[in-house]
Each structure stands twice: as C-alpha cells, then as structure tokens.
Enzyme design. Structure first.
Site, PDB file in Angstrom:
ATOM      1  N   GLY A  31      18.176 -49.328  39.308  1.00 53.46           N
ATOM      2  CA  GLY A  31      18.805 -48.368  38.400  1.00 53.46           C
ATOM      3  C   GLY A  31      18.468 -46.952  38.805  1.00 53.46           C
ATOM      4  N   SER A  32      18.246 -46.108  37.803  1.00 55.08           N
ATOM      5  CA  SER A  32      17.983 -44.695  38.040  1.00 55.08           C
ATOM      6  C   SER A  32      16.817 -44.507  39.024  1.00 55.08           C
ATOM      7  CB  SER A  32      17.683 -44.008  36.700  1.00 55.08           C
ATOM      8  OG  SER A  32      17.301 -42.672  36.894  1.00 55.08           O
ATOM      9  N   ARG A  53      18.202 -59.930  40.295  1.00 56.39           N
ATOM     10  CA  ARG A  53      18.692 -61.252  39.902  1.00 56.39           C
ATOM     11  C   ARG A  53      19.938 -61.602  40.709  1.00 56.39           C
ATOM     12  NH1 ARG A  53      19.929 -59.738  33.998  1.00 56.39           N
ATOM     13  NH2 ARG A  53      20.318 -57.839  35.158  1.00 56.39           N
ATOM     14  N   SER A  56      23.043 -59.967  39.500  1.00 60.42           N
ATOM     15  CA  SER A  56      23.029 -58.513  39.319  1.00 60.42           C
ATOM     16  C   SER A  56      24.186 -57.823  40.032  1.00 60.42           C
ATOM     17  CB  SER A  56      21.706 -57.948  39.839  1.00 60.42           C
ATOM     18  OG  SER A  56      21.786 -56.545  39.879  1.00 60.42           O
ATOM     19  N   ASP A  88      11.787 -50.806  30.674  1.00 55.17           N
ATOM     20  CA  ASP A  88      10.464 -51.117  30.128  1.00 55.17           C
ATOM     21  C   ASP A  88      10.488 -52.346  29.219  1.00 55.17           C
ATOM     22  OD1 ASP A  88       8.847 -48.840  31.202  1.00 55.17           O
ATOM     23  OD2 ASP A  88      10.405 -47.712  30.186  1.00 55.17           O
ATOM     24  N   THR A  89      11.569 -52.502  28.455  1.00 58.14           N
ATOM     25  CA  THR A  89      11.636 -53.639  27.532  1.00 58.14           C
ATOM     26  C   THR A  89      11.861 -54.960  28.275  1.00 58.14           C
ATOM     27  OG1 THR A  89      13.962 -53.092  27.214  1.00 58.14           O
ATOM     28  CG2 THR A  89      12.429 -52.334  25.528  1.00 58.14           C
ATOM     29  N   HIS A 112       6.086 -45.841  34.613  1.00 58.37           N
ATOM     30  CA  HIS A 112       5.796 -45.484  33.218  1.00 58.37           C
ATOM     31  C   HIS A 112       4.752 -46.494  32.727  1.00 58.37           C
ATOM     32  CE1 HIS A 112       6.130 -44.214  29.130  1.00 58.37           C
ATOM     33  NE2 HIS A 112       6.896 -45.206  28.725  1.00 58.37           N
ATOM     34  N   GLU A 231      27.070 -22.565  17.345  1.00 57.67           N
ATOM     35  CA  GLU A 231      25.816 -21.896  17.027  1.00 57.67           C
ATOM     36  C   GLU A 231      24.611 -22.829  17.223  1.00 57.67           C
ATOM     37  OE1 GLU A 231      25.958 -18.651  16.500  1.00 57.67           O
ATOM     38  OE2 GLU A 231      23.778 -18.780  16.637  1.00 57.67           O
TER      39      GLU A 231
END
Ligand code: NAD
Ligand code: MG
Length: 332
Positions: A31-32, A53, A56, A88-89, A112, A231
C-alpha cells in the site's frame, strides 16, 4: 549527528548501508508505505521480496515494477528482515501466519508501534524488533527518493537480540532515503503515544471538529453556508501553509493586524485543555487501544456510524459544490 537538538538526529554519514545490503527484506503489504519501501530498497541494491496474499490486487502492480512477489509466509521464510506494512488492524492476523517463519537473529520491523506497544503482537525474544517510520505518506517517500531527496523518519529499537538492531535499522532508513533528510531516534512508546494523541486531539479529530463547530456556529446564526465554508474550511489551508513554512510568526506576520490581535486574544477560548489531557490519558493507559481493538472485533459498528454522520454533514455537500470553483488550482 548534531548537538543542536535534545534528540539525536542521524544523517547519511552516520549510516552504513552495508548493514542491510546483504540481507533479504520482506515487505508485507504493497500500500502507501509498502510500495515506497520496496521500490526504494530495491533501487538501493537491497534484495526485496514483497509478501502478498494470492488474491491481492497489488500482485500485478508489484510485479510490473520488477519486484519479486511471494505469499507473506514464503516471503517471511526467506527474509532476514520482515517489515509489517499491512494495515495496523490486519497485522495481528498476518503475524499469526508468519510467526513460525522468523529465525533467531531475524528482524521484525514496523512503521508504526501500535501492535507491539499494546501487546497485539508478541515476538519471540531472539529476534530484533525495530521501527523505521517515515514521517510522510508513502508516495512522498518514493517521489523524494527518486529526486535524490528524502523524507524525515523515526527509528526505534524495541528488542535488540542481535546487538546490531540500531545499525541495521539506520541502514534500512538510509536505503529508503530517510537519512538524506534526517532520522530521529525515538521509542515505540513515544512514537505510538504522540502519534495517537496528535491525530486525535490536533490533526484529524481536533481540526475537523473545530471546522465543523465554526461552520455550524455561523450557519445557525443565519450566515450563508457558502460564506461559512470559505471562512472555516477553505482558508484553513492558507493559514496552515504559512505555519508549515515559517511557524506561527510567519502566519501572524502575513495576516492583518486585526486578525492577529483577534486571534491572539480569542483563540484560547475555543480550546479545552482538560479534554486534551483526557485524550492523552486514554492513549497512555491503553483505554483507546482497547476500545479500537474491540471495535474492530465487532466489525466496526461505531466507526461506521461516525463515518456516515461525517458524510451526511452539510459542510460536505457545500464543499463539493464550491471546490469545483477551485479546479484551476489543481492544474498548476
Ligand atoms: P495501506 O492501507 O496503504 O496498505 C496496506 C496494504 O496491505 C494494502 O495495500 C495491501 O497490499 C495489504 N493488505 C490489506 N489488507 C490485507 C489483508 N487483510 N491481508 C494481507 N494484506 C493486506 O497501509 P499503510 O498506510 O501503508 O500502512 C502500513 C503501515 O505503515 C502501518 O503500520 C501504518 O501505521 C504505517 N504508516 C503509514 C503511514 C502513511 O502515511 N500511510 C505513515 C507512517 C507509517
Ligand atoms: Mg499517524
């Protein structure tokens, strides 16, 4: 290294890429972060295998870039360094699939610290556990590397079984371009707690809530939603850009004296410091982590509700119409 900062900052000359060059690195996830790490490492001469996987969609993309692709289990088996770059999950589940493949002296690496810090992944004692976390989204990690630049990064060692964990991590950071910009040494605990606090209280949660509250205050008082949008949301970018470039003083110097005086005297009124401290406590004592883990186990009922409410907010509909007026801005 430099003495100007309280934390150590490491640059190219402090790193020795030979500490990673003869290793095989498994990048789990594309991914990223995953695609950027994999491509930068490969361009730096490191042997990379991407673990995905069988089903994937990313397999084709990785192979098209000339990267070798295997399943996460196969990739972890042949690698010396295994980097968890799936969401992460998802990491605790991938960990169950690969944990048997780690040998003594291998490295388990993260970008992370959540799953290590909150005990969702418990690695064996004979492996190194490190974190190399670019302080930037993946596409910039890749784009800056291609320009011979880099993004700043964090480096932390949680477990140092080999006695080489730090040197290897710094070499990894060099191979993805981070030592070109500077690598700050931290701990898993500090990275996780500051990251969660920042995204909840300031960046993601704090800012959106402040924008919505400002928008609603104006609209409820009878002002037009279009004016309220400009604004409270649109102009935010101009202000943040100035802060990013030159700190608060550059921003204050660029706005009118009236804006400066009004902001300096009134800003404090909208900030709930006790609320911020409570958020930090919930991060430190693990309450937030427990809530988020059980939310995921229950298939995210609250998350879905909050997301829907955000989607249905009037500011989304107004913004969608008004942003079309700014399409020219994307073409510069
Ligand atoms: P992402 O969501 O962009 O990509 C994750 C990738 O994992 C997917 O593209 C896919 O290839 C794979 N994947 C998804 N579901 C999977 C599953 N069920 N099983 C196996 N593989 C699966 O993730 P990301 O944002 O690159 O985050 C990866 C890590 O990097 C996380 O620990 C994150 O906290 C950290 N991080 C992200 C950023 C960022 O800006 N995105 C910055 C610093 C650190
Ligand atoms: Mg973050």
């Amino acid at each position: 290294m430099t003495d100007e900062f309280t934390t150590e900052i490491y640059y190219d000359e402090d790193a020795d890429v030979s500490n990673i060059e003869d290793k095989t690195v498994a990048i789990l996830g594309y991914g990223s972060q995953g695609h950027a790490h994999a491509l930068n490492l490969a361009d730096s001469g490191v042997d990379v295998v991407v673990g995905l996987r069988k089903s994937s969609d990313s397999r084709e993309a990785a192979e098209a870039e000339g990267l070798r692709v295997a399943t996460p289990t196969q990739a972890a088996r042949e690698a010396d360094v295994v980097n968890m770059l799936v969401p992460d999950t998802v990491q605790p589940y991938v960990w169950e699939d690969i944990r048997e493949e780690l040998e003594a002296g291998d490295t388990l690496q993260f970008a992370h610290g959540f799953n290590i810090h909150y005990g969702q992944i418990e690695p064996p004692e004979d492996v190194d556990v490190t974190m190399v976390a670019p302080k930037s989204p993946g596409h910039l990690v890749r784009r800056t590397y291609e320009r011979d630049e880099g993004t700043p990064g964090l480096l932390a060692v949680y477990q140092n079984a080999s006695d080489q964990a730090f040197e290897e991590g710094l070499a990894y950071a060099q191979a993805i371009g981070c030592t070109r910009a500077g690598v700050i040494e931290t701990t898993f605990q500090e990275e996780v707690e500051t990251d969660l606090f920042g995204e909840q209280a300031v960046l993601c949660g704090g800012v959106t809530e402040m924008v919505k509250a400002g928008f609603e205050t104006l609209v409820d008082a009878g002002y037009s939603p279009e004016m309220a949008y400009f604004e409270c949301l649109n102009e935010l970018k101009l202000i943040v850009d100035l802060m990013y470039e030159g700190g608060h003083m550059e921003m204050w110097n660029s706005v009118s004296d009236t804006a400066e005086y009004g902001g300096l005297t009134r800003g404090e009124e909208v900030i709930d410091r006790e609320g911020m401290e409570e958020i930090l406590e919930g991060v430190q004592n693990g309450e937030f982590a427990r809530e988020w883990i059980s939310e995921n186990q229950a298939n995210r009922p609250a998350y879905k509700q909050y997301r829907q409410a955000e989607q249905d907010h009037q500011i989304e509909e107004v913004g969608e119409r008004l942003r079309e007026l700014f399409e020219w801005g994307d073409q510069e």
